[in-house]
Motif scaffolding. Structure first.
Motif, PDB file in Angstrom:
ATOM      1  N   TRP B  68      28.058-162.979  12.082  1.00  0.00           N
ATOM      2  CA  TRP B  68      29.094-162.020  11.389  1.00  0.00           C
ATOM      3  C   TRP B  68      28.144-160.740  11.146  1.00  0.00           C
ATOM      4  O   TRP B  68      28.826-159.544  11.420  1.00  0.00           O
ATOM      5  CB  TRP B  68      29.225-162.161   9.939  1.00  0.00           C
ATOM      6  N   GLU B  72      29.848-156.746  12.315  1.00  0.00           N
ATOM      7  CA  GLU B  72      29.803-155.972  11.362  1.00  0.00           C
ATOM      8  C   GLU B  72      29.327-154.573  11.944  1.00  0.00           C
ATOM      9  O   GLU B  72      29.541-153.491  11.681  1.00  0.00           O
ATOM     10  CB  GLU B  72      28.943-156.318  10.340  1.00  0.00           C
ATOM     11  N   LEU B  75      32.144-153.197  14.125  1.00  0.00           N
ATOM     12  CA  LEU B  75      33.254-152.622  13.020  1.00  0.00           C
ATOM     13  C   LEU B  75      32.694-151.199  12.270  1.00  0.00           C
ATOM     14  O   LEU B  75      33.342-150.409  12.473  1.00  0.00           O
ATOM     15  CB  LEU B  75      33.567-153.706  11.833  1.00  0.00           C
ATOM     16  N   ARG B  76      31.319-151.359  11.920  1.00  0.00           N
ATOM     17  CA  ARG B  76      30.717-150.161  11.137  1.00  0.00           C
ATOM     18  C   ARG B  76      30.723-148.928  12.093  1.00  0.00           C
ATOM     19  O   ARG B  76      31.304-147.964  11.875  1.00  0.00           O
ATOM     20  CB  ARG B  76      29.302-150.565  10.754  1.00  0.00           C
ATOM     21  N   VAL B  79      34.284-147.624  12.479  1.00  0.00           N
ATOM     22  CA  VAL B  79      34.670-146.769  11.317  1.00  0.00           C
ATOM     23  C   VAL B  79      34.012-145.617  11.416  1.00  0.00           C
ATOM     24  O   VAL B  79      34.670-144.262  11.169  1.00  0.00           O
ATOM     25  CB  VAL B  79      34.373-147.592   9.955  1.00  0.00           C
ATOM     26  N   GLN B  80      32.610-145.568  11.543  1.00  0.00           N
ATOM     27  CA  GLN B  80      31.666-144.133  11.615  1.00  0.00           C
ATOM     28  C   GLN B  80      32.204-143.237  12.615  1.00  0.00           C
ATOM     29  O   GLN B  80      32.230-141.790  12.268  1.00  0.00           O
ATOM     30  CB  GLN B  80      30.322-144.416  11.779  1.00  0.00           C
ATOM     31  N   PHE B 103      36.356-160.876  18.572  1.00  0.00           N
ATOM     32  CA  PHE B 103      36.622-160.913  17.261  1.00  0.00           C
ATOM     33  C   PHE B 103      36.625-159.813  16.659  1.00  0.00           C
ATOM     34  O   PHE B 103      37.591-159.506  15.866  1.00  0.00           O
ATOM     35  CB  PHE B 103      35.243-161.829  16.710  1.00  0.00           C
ATOM     36  N   SER B 106      39.722-157.797  17.019  1.00  0.00           N
ATOM     37  CA  SER B 106      41.062-158.611  16.446  1.00  0.00           C
ATOM     38  C   SER B 106      41.230-158.307  14.971  1.00  0.00           C
ATOM     39  O   SER B 106      42.151-158.363  14.257  1.00  0.00           O
ATOM     40  CB  SER B 106      40.886-160.014  16.338  1.00  0.00           C
ATOM     41  N   LEU B 107      39.829-157.893  14.234  1.00  0.00           N
ATOM     42  CA  LEU B 107      40.000-157.523  13.014  1.00  0.00           C
ATOM     43  C   LEU B 107      40.190-156.057  12.548  1.00  0.00           C
ATOM     44  O   LEU B 107      40.366-155.668  11.542  1.00  0.00           O
ATOM     45  CB  LEU B 107      38.554-158.229  12.219  1.00  0.00           C
ATOM     46  N   PHE B 108      39.702-155.131  13.456  1.00  0.00           N
ATOM     47  CA  PHE B 108      39.615-153.553  13.022  1.00  0.00           C
ATOM     48  C   PHE B 108      41.072-153.266  13.177  1.00  0.00           C
ATOM     49  O   PHE B 108      41.780-153.250  13.879  1.00  0.00           O
ATOM     50  CB  PHE B 108      38.715-153.011  14.365  1.00  0.00           C
ATOM     51  N   MET B 109      41.217-152.556  11.695  1.00  0.00           N
ATOM     52  CA  MET B 109      42.768-152.170  11.501  1.00  0.00           C
ATOM     53  C   MET B 109      43.741-153.206  11.874  1.00  0.00           C
ATOM     54  O   MET B 109      44.714-152.884  12.239  1.00  0.00           O
ATOM     55  CB  MET B 109      43.012-151.025  12.277  1.00  0.00           C
ATOM     56  N   ARG B 110      43.328-154.380  11.591  1.00  0.00           N
ATOM     57  CA  ARG B 110      44.216-155.661  11.963  1.00  0.00           C
ATOM     58  C   ARG B 110      44.477-155.621  13.705  1.00  0.00           C
ATOM     59  O   ARG B 110      45.642-156.392  14.026  1.00  0.00           O
ATOM     60  CB  ARG B 110      45.340-155.640  11.087  1.00  0.00           C
ATOM     61  N   ALA B 134      35.137-165.857  18.256  1.00  0.00           N
ATOM     62  CA  ALA B 134      34.619-166.597  17.323  1.00  0.00           C
ATOM     63  C   ALA B 134      33.289-166.165  17.066  1.00  0.00           C
ATOM     64  O   ALA B 134      32.677-165.221  18.076  1.00  0.00           O
ATOM     65  CB  ALA B 134      34.562-167.811  17.823  1.00  0.00           C
ATOM     66  N   VAL B 144      34.540-169.791  12.839  1.00  0.00           N
ATOM     67  CA  VAL B 144      35.043-168.527  12.335  1.00  0.00           C
ATOM     68  C   VAL B 144      35.579-167.734  13.355  1.00  0.00           C
ATOM     69  O   VAL B 144      34.776-167.324  14.300  1.00  0.00           O
ATOM     70  CB  VAL B 144      34.184-167.929  11.313  1.00  0.00           C
ATOM     71  N   GLY B 145      36.883-167.553  13.558  1.00  0.00           N
ATOM     72  CA  GLY B 145      37.689-166.727  14.711  1.00  0.00           C
ATOM     73  C   GLY B 145      38.837-166.584  14.596  1.00  0.00           C
ATOM     74  O   GLY B 145      39.566-166.868  13.695  1.00  0.00           O
TER      75      GLY B 145
END
Lengths: 355, 355
Positions: B68, B72, B75-76, B79-80, B103, B106-110, B134, B144-145
């Motif tokens: 994770w 992250e 993802l960070r 966003v930045q 992975f 798939s998560l960033f802004m859904r 995953a 997790v995935g």
């Protein structure tokens, strides 16, 4: 317990909504999920289940807990308890808890079964249905998440009796939004004529209203489960303005509902200024929202503008660097438009004194 | 660059596979994604892009980084850098890097757009196509995935020239698995007759083999994108045994490919013992795998059994507490069966001395 709504969503997953009229109906349904279940609750909702089921997690309530750390607690418990892909996660709580449980369910072994039991009006009438899961991230609301519809959504309006007044009014805002987003007059008219019964939380009336409100949402999301073709974005009515306001107050000064109601007001005014919204409809809708106690006249201070602007620009609905807003032509007819920065400023900032 | 394979996967998302025959084809395609792109690479693959693109992340290579914390970081950065839902994440690397990039996408802004540029044979021939994303979690692989297919998968077999020998052989195992999973003889026969050219990494032959291998995978996943109806599970041939062995060695002693090849051997033997697998086919397949240097005769020590058993029981493919295995009736005809614990033991443990 009868299925009230059935809607096919992301990845062809079907969500069924059940509205329970008594405790035994609800209990029977919950028992039917068997032993292979992880129950996720918060400090408050865990009081509803006695004795506590063998495999459970109790999380802190409230928006600040909507983070990866809590999702990890759910995932870790599932792994430690030896659950597999055929397990179900049952989330009992408000929007924060349901969003986190759903997010964890979407990730565990790439997706296990999910049941949601919303306990707030906001979650019953909006958040639990539609498959949007998320956590907040780096100060941004719902920046990280998935589309993962719940298999079952169990609604028990009786639970609303003990809901704090603020929380209840919070939920009414999304219902009012749904009333504006359908050409069917019944929801709008009920809000207009039955204010007392609604504020008294008349359980029979609430069953009807929650059902009607979810019908509106179901109609939009079934045509655009993963927000790809613009149809589902209509449900963001009031949300871009609203989120920016919530964020300005650090998610403490404004409830989601009050901020969204205010945002709907801003969208109605934007549409009127652009000559897109029927002025009579806009005035009526503003009045209806004000009738339920929302502060439609609020404006941010001049010094808050830069931060508000930045919040708006960070919105997920951004495309090619431009933020799009949902406006309404009239009841039930949403349109998506870019709104120019100067107009946004004019819409949200207090007018100078003596103007 | 021509589209070699097109397959519709989870949530109706289409994945297109392109096989580039020279650098300029690949570069042209990469440039076409524009500026709104986050590039994710590891220490090795970041050497391929000079100068580095403005928005990029460089992660550590290797299985231990599939966690994770690294997701992250992706993802960070997104966003930045102010990226929005219309951004694309481009992952350049092996299975670990592609799984993590996918992975995160798939998560960033859904869910934002995803392009994968696999740089190992394993990832080209298997991991990059199919939408499985995953991270490893609590010692369990891929616990997790999400299911989130890449929009484009760009394959450039030229990159395999510099791949370490172990990594190359690692990838051959999944291709051999695909050869066993199709009734079409061409892949199996090429492996049987062109060992030298394959081990010499003949680029023209590799283009063909990678294409054929992905055809097999595409045929399974298109009929079961989210592993719901049992069809896609056939691709787990050798993986339940293999994962348990990898995990036993702390994911250090065995490469994924070598463990899977061994697991296929165990599955072939299980099928033969149960009278389900054609003995001639099983013997031929074992021989083919051994021909490429996989240790088909390896057995775990008696003292390792309890841990191995626990690894097996933790497998994602568990249902109602039972682990199911993929066996083969004959080439191209997989079947799913429970295998009894005693038989698993007999299949994986060294026979006592002098037996």
């Amino acid at each position: 317990m009868e299925e009230r709504i059935s809607v096919v969503l992301a990845s062809g997953r079907k969500s069924s909504v059940y509205i329970a009229s008594n405790t035994s109906e609800l209990s029977a349904r919950l028992s039917s999920y068997g032993a292979n279940v992880l129950w996720v609750m918060d400090e408050h909702t865990s009081q509803l289940l006695r004795p506590l089921p063998p495999i459970h997690v109790i999380l802190e309530a409230g928006e600040p807990s909507k983070n990866w750390r809590n999702v990890e607690i759910i995932l870790r418990t599932a792994v430690q308890e030896g659950l597999a892909r055929d397990a179900a996660f049952v989330g009992i709580g408000g929007g924060v808890l349901c969003d986190m449980t759903a997010f964890a369910a979407s990730l565990f072994m790439r997706g296990c079964s999910l049941v949601l039991v919303p306990t707030t009006l906001l979650c019953m009438t909006d958040a639990a249905l539609g498959g949007k899961t998320a956590i907040d991230y780096m100060g941004g609301k719902n920046l990280v998440g998935t589309f993962y519809p719940a298999r079952d959504i169990l609604i028990f309006p009786e639970l609303l009796k003990s809901l704090p007044e603020g929380e209840y009014v919070n939920g009414l805002a999304e219902m009012l939004k749904h009333a504006l987003l359908t050409e069917d007059e019944s929801l709008y008219r009920t809000f207009l004529t039955k204010k007392k019964n609604i504020l008294d939380r008349d359980p029979v009336l609430l069953r009807t209203l929650i059902g009607l409100s979810l019908d509106v949402k179901a109609a939009y999301i079934s045509r655009d489960p993963e927000e790809k073709n613009g149809i589902r974005q209509a449900l963001n009515l009031g949300h871009t303005f609203g989120h920016a306001l919530e964020s300005l107050g650090g998610f403490r000064s404004w409830s989601h509902g009050a901020a969204v109601a205010w945002g709907i007001g801003r969208a109605l005014e934007a549409g009127t200024m652009l000559g897109l919204t029927e002025p009579r409809f806009a005035a009526g809708a503003q009045k209806l929202l004000a009738m339920y106690g929302y502060d439609m006249d609020y404006r941010i201070g001049r010094g808050e503008w830069m931060q508000f602007r930045q919040n708006i620009l960070r919105d997920k609905k951004k495309e090619d660097g431009h933020v799009h807003f949902i406006l309404l032509e009239k009841q039930g007819i949403p349109i998506r438009r870019m709104v120019d920065e100067q107009m946004i400023q004019a819409l949200v900032i207090s007018p100078p004194l003596k103007k």
